[in-house]
Scaffold this motif. Structure first.
Motif, mmCIF file in Angstrom:
data_model
loop_
_atom_site.group_PDB
_atom_site.id
_atom_site.type_symbol
_atom_site.label_atom_id
_atom_site.label_comp_id
_atom_site.label_asym_id
_atom_site.label_seq_id
_atom_site.Cartn_x
_atom_site.Cartn_y
_atom_site.Cartn_z
ATOM 1 N N ARG A 182 47.027 52.181 11.473
ATOM 2 C CA ARG A 182 45.542 52.054 11.285
ATOM 3 C C ARG A 182 45.022 53.011 10.122
ATOM 4 N N GLU A 224 39.790 49.842 8.737
ATOM 5 C CA GLU A 224 38.273 50.069 9.368
ATOM 6 C C GLU A 224 37.708 51.008 7.985
ATOM 7 N N ARG A 246 32.473 52.530 11.171
ATOM 8 C CA ARG A 246 32.199 53.286 12.216
ATOM 9 C C ARG A 246 31.272 54.633 11.610
ATOM 10 N N ASP A 256 36.556 61.922 16.989
ATOM 11 C CA ASP A 256 37.155 60.914 17.468
ATOM 12 C C ASP A 256 37.272 59.697 16.659
ATOM 13 N N ILE A 257 36.111 59.542 15.517
ATOM 14 C CA ILE A 257 36.401 58.499 14.811
ATOM 15 C C ILE A 257 37.716 58.562 13.738
ATOM 16 N N TYR A 258 37.736 60.048 13.331
ATOM 17 C CA TYR A 258 38.701 59.985 12.339
ATOM 18 C C TYR A 258 39.914 59.967 13.119
ATOM 19 N N ASN A 259 40.339 60.276 14.558
ATOM 20 C CA ASN A 259 41.376 60.301 15.146
ATOM 21 C C ASN A 259 41.840 58.979 15.301
ATOM 22 N N ARG A 260 40.676 57.976 15.088
ATOM 23 C CA ARG A 260 41.589 56.507 15.303
ATOM 24 C C ARG A 260 42.555 56.308 14.305
ATOM 25 N N TYR A 261 42.725 56.861 13.025
ATOM 26 C CA TYR A 261 43.533 56.320 11.895
ATOM 27 C C TYR A 261 44.720 57.321 11.702
ATOM 28 N N SER A 275 40.139 65.255 9.115
ATOM 29 C CA SER A 275 41.236 64.354 9.246
ATOM 30 C C SER A 275 42.593 65.277 9.370
#
Length: 351
Positions: A182, A224, A246, A256-261, A275
């Protein structure tokens, strides 16, 4: 201890990422304390040369017109509760908005440290660029660290130490990225308010690059977008209405948002920084001189006039080396924290 941090709240999430790193660092060194903020949000603390409302209040000796209700250091009440002051990075660490803080440091002889100072231009440590109070506070400071060469050079002959921005320490945990699944793209617009916008040229370049990235990588990776400022949301719907963006009003949610990637690409210096703190490599779209800060986050840099073929080569190289880059970030973060802790132990004197 009551520690006052110079930062912004509900203005630029990047400032709060730096604050998170400073708090994590000092908790590691000092243990528990009460964090207090000196909020430089321009809506909260104005910096007009001639302010009629403040002049009326000053003449009256009380707040007749302007009511300071923000849950932060106020203009009129004394800072007699403070035990220490920390300037948590950001280019705005002197000037009209900072008068109350500098005068209070001198009035109460407060231990002061400057962590990760950056700048958007060259300057010199003299009467032209600093008030007498500012110069005195800097001379008394226990520790000064900078995140770029311009700031380091500008503060000579003071003792300064150039280290990565404390945003590298904003997350207490991290992970090893073993594969890119991602990708996060940072969205921005030229129509947001000043200091949260980009130039028209930067905006057009991003739109061009992002649309090509979606075409070339969209089938292989989940892509995203991330937005840091509310003004961007309406424009995003017009530009990429069929894509996911996001956003949160709360800077801490970006952990939490940046940890998605597994890889992030964009123009926000401290989006790259938060990040990197979690072990996620970044690629910076360098649109002004502040972009040099991302060298401290081990990020690649793309200039706004670089052709797409070069951008694609950089992304492909990052994806191909993602494990080694992520591992290098973890080692770099640990070494940076140790350098900060060593400097604090050597220079900070409290009580």
């Amino acid at each position: 201890m009551n520690i006052v941090f110079s930062t912004t709240r509900q203005w630029n999430p990047g400032d709060e990422f730096i604050l998170m790193g400073c708090i994590n660092l000092l908790q590691q060194y000092l243990g528990e304390f009460n964090p207090i903020i000196y909020n430089r949000n321009p809506q909260t603390r104005r910096a007009r040369k001639y302010d009629i409302i403040k002049a009326i209040d000053k003449a009256a000796g009380k707040d007749l017109v302007e009511k300071f209700l923000d849950n932060s250091v106020k203009e009129r009440p004394p800072m007699d509760y403070a035990d220490m002051v920390v300037f948590a990075g950001s280019p705005e660490w002197r000037g009209r908005r900072m008068v109350k803080l500098y005068s209070s440091i001198l009035e109460y002889d407060l231990p002061t440290i400057f962590l990760g100072l950056g700048t958007s231009g060259k300057f010199s440590f003299n009467d032209e660029h600093f008030t007498k109070e500012e110069q005195e506070v800097f001379k008394r400071a226990s520790l000064i660290t900078t995140r770029d060469t311009d700031t380091h050079d500008g503060l000579q002959p003071l003792e300064t130490h150039q280290l990565p921005c404390p945003a590298l320490l904003s997350s207490k945990s991290g992970r090893l990225v073993d594969k890119v699944k991602r990708i996060g793209l940072m969205y921005g617009t030229n129509d947001a308010v000043a200091s949260n916008n980009v130039s028209s040229d930067t905006y057009q370049y991003m739109m061009n690059i992002y649309k090509k990235l979606l075409d070339d990588y969209g089938d292989e990776y989940e892509i995203e977008f991330v937005s840091h400022y509310i003004d961007e949301l309406s424009h995003f719907r017009k530009d990429f209405g069929d894509q996911t963006v996001r956003y949160s009003y709360d800077a801490k949610d970006y952990l939490d948002i940046y940890n998605r990637y597994d890889l992030v690409i964009g123009y926000r210096v401290h989006g790259i920084g938060i990040s990197a703190s979690m072990g996620i490599p970044g690629i910076m779209l360098a649109h002004d001189r502040r972009a040099a800060t991302v060298k401290g986050f081990l990020a690649d840099m793309i200039a706004i006039d670089d052709p797409y073929e070069q951008v694609k080569e950089t992304i492909d190289a990052s994806i191909g080396n993602i494990v080694s880059r992520s591992r290098a970030l973890a080692e770099h973060k640990e070494a940076t924290q140790e350098r900060y802790l060593t400097l604090l132990d050597r220079h900070l004197r409290i009580g």
